[in-house]
Design an enzyme around this catalytic site. Structure first.
Site, PDB file in Angstrom:
ATOM      1  N   GLY A   1       1.629 -12.855  -8.829  1.00 45.54           N
ATOM      2  CA  GLY A   1       2.500 -14.009  -9.057  1.00 45.54           C
ATOM      3  C   GLY A   1       3.791 -13.927  -8.269  1.00 45.54           C
ATOM      4  O   GLY A   1       4.769 -14.598  -8.586  1.00 45.54           O
TER       5      GLY A   1
ATOM      6  N   LYS B   1       8.663 -13.812  -3.909  1.00 47.74           N
ATOM      7  CA  LYS B   1       9.324 -14.987  -4.509  1.00 47.74           C
ATOM      8  C   LYS B   1       9.088 -14.987  -6.011  1.00 47.74           C
ATOM      9  O   LYS B   1       8.085 -14.455  -6.516  1.00 47.74           O
ATOM     10  CB  LYS B   1       8.851 -16.306  -3.890  1.00 47.74           C
ATOM     11  CG  LYS B   1       7.378 -16.693  -4.140  1.00 47.74           C
ATOM     12  CD  LYS B   1       7.108 -17.393  -5.462  1.00 47.74           C
ATOM     13  CE  LYS B   1       5.625 -17.378  -5.811  1.00 47.74           C
ATOM     14  NZ  LYS B   1       5.270 -17.591  -7.161  1.00 47.74           N
TER      15      LYS B   1
ATOM     16  N   ASP C   1       2.838 -21.129  -0.469  1.00 48.88           N
ATOM     17  CA  ASP C   1       4.151 -20.486  -0.568  1.00 48.88           C
ATOM     18  C   ASP C   1       4.655 -19.927   0.764  1.00 48.88           C
ATOM     19  O   ASP C   1       5.728 -19.323   0.814  1.00 48.88           O
ATOM     20  CB  ASP C   1       4.092 -19.324  -1.577  1.00 48.88           C
ATOM     21  CG  ASP C   1       3.756 -19.794  -2.983  1.00 48.88           C
ATOM     22  OD1 ASP C   1       4.097 -20.951  -3.324  1.00 48.88           O
ATOM     23  OD2 ASP C   1       3.153 -19.022  -3.741  1.00 48.88           O
TER      24      ASP C   1
ATOM     25  N   PRO D   1       3.431  -6.112  -5.241  1.00 41.23           N
ATOM     26  CA  PRO D   1       2.085  -5.970  -5.809  1.00 41.23           C
ATOM     27  C   PRO D   1       1.200  -7.178  -5.491  1.00 41.23           C
ATOM     28  O   PRO D   1       1.689  -8.295  -5.325  1.00 41.23           O
ATOM     29  CB  PRO D   1       2.350  -5.860  -7.315  1.00 41.23           C
ATOM     30  CG  PRO D   1       3.768  -5.461  -7.442  1.00 41.23           C
ATOM     31  CD  PRO D   1       4.482  -6.021  -6.254  1.00 41.23           C
ATOM     32  N   VAL D   2      -0.102  -6.912  -5.409  1.00 36.60           N
ATOM     33  CA  VAL D   2      -1.086  -7.929  -5.005  1.00 36.60           C
ATOM     34  C   VAL D   2      -1.527  -8.741  -6.228  1.00 36.60           C
ATOM     35  O   VAL D   2      -1.677  -8.184  -7.323  1.00 36.60           O
ATOM     36  CB  VAL D   2      -2.301  -7.219  -4.363  1.00 36.60           C
ATOM     37  CG1 VAL D   2      -3.382  -8.215  -3.979  1.00 36.60           C
ATOM     38  CG2 VAL D   2      -1.853  -6.413  -3.147  1.00 36.60           C
TER      39      VAL D   2
ATOM     40  N   ALA E   1       3.683 -13.945  -4.640  1.00 33.52           N
ATOM     41  CA  ALA E   1       3.403 -14.500  -3.308  1.00 33.52           C
ATOM     42  C   ALA E   1       3.488 -13.465  -2.187  1.00 33.52           C
ATOM     43  O   ALA E   1       3.970 -13.753  -1.088  1.00 33.52           O
ATOM     44  CB  ALA E   1       4.316 -15.692  -3.007  1.00 33.52           C
ATOM     45  N   GLY E   2       3.009 -12.253  -2.451  1.00 35.84           N
ATOM     46  CA  GLY E   2       3.055 -11.204  -1.434  1.00 35.84           C
ATOM     47  C   GLY E   2       2.229 -11.552  -0.206  1.00 35.84           C
ATOM     48  O   GLY E   2       2.646 -11.270   0.930  1.00 35.84           O
TER      49      GLY E   2
ATOM     50  N   SER F   1       1.583 -14.523   0.971  1.00 35.42           N
ATOM     51  CA  SER F   1       2.329 -15.551   1.713  1.00 35.42           C
ATOM     52  C   SER F   1       3.487 -14.924   2.470  1.00 35.42           C
ATOM     53  O   SER F   1       3.822 -15.347   3.580  1.00 35.42           O
ATOM     54  CB  SER F   1       2.873 -16.615   0.748  1.00 35.42           C
ATOM     55  OG  SER F   1       1.822 -17.365   0.199  1.00 35.42           O
ATOM     56  N   ALA F   2       4.108 -13.904   1.883  1.00 30.10           N
ATOM     57  CA  ALA F   2       5.214 -13.203   2.556  1.00 30.10           C
ATOM     58  C   ALA F   2       4.703 -12.569   3.846  1.00 30.10           C
ATOM     59  O   ALA F   2       5.349 -12.674   4.900  1.00 30.10           O
ATOM     60  CB  ALA F   2       5.801 -12.144   1.629  1.00 30.10           C
TER      61      ALA F   2
HETATM   62  O1  C5P Z   1      -2.081 -22.338  -1.578  1.00 30.72           O
HETATM   63  P1  C5P Z   1      -2.543 -21.075  -2.229  1.00 30.72           P
HETATM   64  O2  C5P Z   1      -3.617 -20.382  -1.477  1.00 30.72           O
HETATM   65  O3  C5P Z   1      -1.425 -20.183  -2.641  1.00 30.72           O
HETATM   66  O4  C5P Z   1      -3.180 -21.552  -3.602  1.00 30.72           O
HETATM   67  C1  C5P Z   1      -4.082 -20.754  -4.301  1.00 30.72           C
HETATM   68  C2  C5P Z   1      -4.798 -21.621  -5.324  1.00 30.72           C
HETATM   69  O5  C5P Z   1      -3.896 -21.977  -6.379  1.00 30.72           O
HETATM   70  C3  C5P Z   1      -5.338 -22.915  -4.810  1.00 30.72           C
HETATM   71  O6  C5P Z   1      -6.623 -22.768  -4.265  1.00 30.72           O
HETATM   72  C4  C5P Z   1      -5.367 -23.779  -6.062  1.00 30.72           C
HETATM   73  O7  C5P Z   1      -6.497 -23.474  -6.866  1.00 30.72           O
HETATM   74  C5  C5P Z   1      -4.151 -23.290  -6.820  1.00 30.72           C
HETATM   75  N1  C5P Z   1      -2.973 -24.134  -6.557  1.00 30.72           N
HETATM   76  C6  C5P Z   1      -2.911 -25.388  -7.116  1.00 30.72           C
HETATM   77  N2  C5P Z   1      -1.818 -26.175  -6.887  1.00 30.72           N
HETATM   78  C7  C5P Z   1      -0.798 -25.723  -6.131  1.00 30.72           C
HETATM   79  C8  C5P Z   1      -0.844 -24.445  -5.548  1.00 30.72           C
HETATM   80  C9  C5P Z   1      -1.948 -23.670  -5.785  1.00 30.72           C
HETATM   81  O8  C5P Z   1      -3.827 -25.819  -7.827  1.00 30.72           O
HETATM   82  N3  C5P Z   1       0.259 -26.514  -5.948  1.00 30.72           N
END
Ligand code: C5P
Length: 321
Positions: free
Chosen positions: A96, A6, A134, A92-93, A98-99, A101-102
């Site tokens: 940015g 994404k 994501d 790529p890991v 969202a691999g 999450s995919a």
């Molecule tokens: O949900 P995810 O694991 O992708 O989020 C990774 C980190 O990014 C969260 O632990 C948080 O620190 C930050 N985050 C956030 N606000 C969001 C999404 C992510 O602060 N809406």
């Protein structure tokens, strides 16, 4: 399964919340850069990871795909034989895109089939949201507005335009929590940000299907922090603008940079120029919007044709490789 990366055409970040997340408004678009995920019955849950950046992905219960499997099983009392999840990374890991999450989204859609659970994509997305912000979008794909942590989705009612993107992959990674924390720091505090808001100019540009207007309207509140933490990205963005990109932006929490081009030919030329300028590790072109996590093949059924030889087979062009 294949599951899309994404990008965020807008990422408006509001104040941080009591749970540590930030309220946001984002415009997601799935693009044609896919991880491949194969899920098969096994004696116990297991995961293998190969391909791009595989060494940086946990191959145990911390893996987002296995966490998604566990979350789905917890939501389905009495259902859920063990599975082996084999992930072939192309996304790529920590880039940015969202691999992770995919991969989680692919595991959810696959287990829903394998276990004959009959859940809707909305229900799978809801379960996946506990695993990552994501994941729900990676199930849905397309172009969507995300609110809350990014998990509350509304499909954008926009015409069927194709956008030609160039992705410039950086030599390094950025931690998403660290980029959010830096954003708070640059703003002078976690709670001082104004509420996140949807950019009506971007939405009008998407409704018009006009890449020039979309390019001008791209925005990302995490970009200043990503640039502060990864200063060479400035050069990458400047180079893309100089080479005629309609818009240039850090993707999500970075460090991938994305560029919009007017056509597939322009995207390829831009990718070649960026690659030649030495301002990134490698480049790829991708088309958006792409569908969400999708079943390609099921034993006992005809292949669905999406992975036959042809332009779709090799994924995005990679002139930098
Ligand atoms: O949900 P995810 O694991 O992708 O989020 C990774 C980190 O990014 C969260 O632990 C948080 O620190 C930050 N985050 C956030 N606000 C969001 C999404 C992510 O602060 N809406």
């Amino acid at each position: 399964m294949r599951a899309p990366a994404k990008i965020n055409l807008q990422l408006s970040v509001g104040p941080s919340r009591a749970d540590g997340y930030h309220d946001l408004v984002t415009v997601f678009q799935a693009v044609s850069l896919f991880d491949e995920v194969t899920v098969t019955p096994a004696d116990q849950d297991a995961v293998t990871v190969t391909g791009e950046g595989a060494g940086d992905v946990p191959a145990d219960g911390d893996n987002l795909a296995l966490r998604a499997v566990a979350a789905l099983r917890a939501a389905l009392p009495g259902v859920g034989e063990p599975v082996r999840v084999a992930i072939r990374k192309r996304i790529p890991v920590a880039a940015g895109l969202a691999g992770g999450s995919a991969d989680a989204a692919a595991a959810l859609v696959a287990c829903n089939e394998l276990w004959d659970a009959g859940l809707t994509h909305e229900q799978l997305g809801e379960i996946g949201s506990d695993v990552g912000s994501d994941v729900a979008f990676a199930v849905l794909g397309g172009t969507s507005v995300g609110r809350g942590r990014g998990e509350l989705l509304t499909q954008a009612l926009v015409p069927n335009a194709q956008y030609h993107w160039v992705l410039a992959f950086a030599d390094g990674q950025l931690s998403t929590p660290a980029v959010y924390a830096k954003t708070d720091e640059l703003r002078g505090g976690a709670a001082t940000a104004p509420a996140a808001e949807l950019d009506t100019t971007l939405m009008a540009a998407l409704r018009a299907g006009d890449p020039v207007r979309v390019g001008k309207a791209l925005s990302n509140d995490l970009q200043p922090a990503a640039l502060a933490m990864f200063p060479t990205l400035r050069k990458t963005l400047d180079a893309g603008r100089e080479f005629g990109a309609l818009g240039a932006l850090v993707s999500g929490s970075g460090p991938t940079c994305l560029f919009l081009a007017r056509s597939s030919e322009r995207a390829l030329a831009l990718a070649v120029s960026l690659s030649g300028a030495g301002v990134c590790r490698s480049v790829a072109t991708a088309i958006g919007p792409a569908p969400g996590a999708m079943l390609l093949d099921r034993p006992g059924h005809d292949r669905l044709g999406l992975d036959k030889p042809g332009p779709d087979r090799s994924g995005p062009d990679r002139p930098g490789r």
